[in-house]
Design an enzyme around this catalytic site. Sequence first.
Site, short mmCIF file in Angstrom:
data_model
loop_
_atom_site.label_atom_id
_atom_site.label_comp_id
_atom_site.label_asym_id
_atom_site.label_seq_id
_atom_site.Cartn_x
_atom_site.Cartn_y
_atom_site.Cartn_z
N HIS A 169 3.27 -2.23 4.08
CA HIS A 169 4.34 -1.87 5.04
C HIS A 169 5.72 -2.19 4.44
O HIS A 169 6.49 -2.98 4.97
CB HIS A 169 4.14 -2.61 6.36
N GLU A 217 -2.53 -4.32 11.07
CA GLU A 217 -1.85 -5.06 10.00
C GLU A 217 -1.83 -6.56 10.31
O GLU A 217 -1.66 -6.96 11.46
CB GLU A 217 -0.43 -4.53 9.84
N ALA A 262 4.46 6.17 8.63
CA ALA A 262 4.91 6.11 10.02
C ALA A 262 4.32 4.88 10.71
O ALA A 262 4.91 3.80 10.67
CB ALA A 262 4.52 7.40 10.74
N ARG A 263 3.17 5.05 11.33
CA ARG A 263 2.46 3.96 11.98
C ARG A 263 0.97 4.13 11.74
O ARG A 263 0.45 5.25 11.77
CB ARG A 263 2.73 3.95 13.49
#
Length: 299
Positions: A265, A248, A218-219
Amino acid sequence: MIPILSPSPLPKTLVPSLRDHYTLYVGMDEAPLEAVRALVGGGSMTVDAALLDRLPRLEVVAVHGVGHDGIDKDALAARGVALTITRDVLTEDVADLAIGLWLAVERRIAANDRAVRGGGWSVPLARRATGRRIGIYGLGAIGRAIAMRAAPFAGELCYSARAAKPDVPWRFVADLTALTAASDVLFLAAAAGSGNEGAVDAAVLTALGPEGVLVNVARGSLVDQAALIEALATGGIAGAGLDVFADEPEVPAGLHRDTVVLSPHQGSATVAARAAMAALLVANLDAHFAGEVPPGLVR
């Protein structure tokens, strides 16, 4: 052609399609900000009132992805600026990666690969995946796709969402900590924002327990990363599969462990998904400028 702006570099799969239809500027320095009518960027793009003030003719923000937690939607609404995303076309690929990360952690696939490449053969025993209790935090399109893939493995499958979903067969658990306590594996598929920042904290990780596995596609902001590193270091949880991180592309050394599988990612990073995302982003812009409702409009 209509001038559009990307504040930062775009994927190579997207740039040719945009340049076929629009005058694309990449980077703020060379762009005629007073003329820009569309803003384009990835799911981590930040758009706030200060940026909007610099773009007086802006009509639409087009996201190459589904995440839009960095975009001030109230500021867009106040200025009558539309917001579009590339919904649905990346769902299956993100769900595939989530299952791949989980199995790689349970069966030590990445760690064993490193061992064999280094000349080793004797490795620790892994965990059985079949029969594990599965919890999914967030049952939107991606959460549902993960659930469909995980269900054949699961001894039980539960989920947490803003409200129970009457059209699914799985057990609803409203509280995240309670969901985690009922799970051996916790998949994160919830949207960022809306009170979700740091939702997976030390208490949730304690509830997951020493045999538990966390998978996050997700995040990174959903997880208290320091608490996760501590839980991994002390054996508070068994392992993690992570495609997203708090800052990130920085990945802390504390996550570089054999019990953790790391991915940069890559949830939507397949040839098919990126082609479909590029086509949909252009379709969103084309529809907007033709006076039609974009297929990926966020209402």
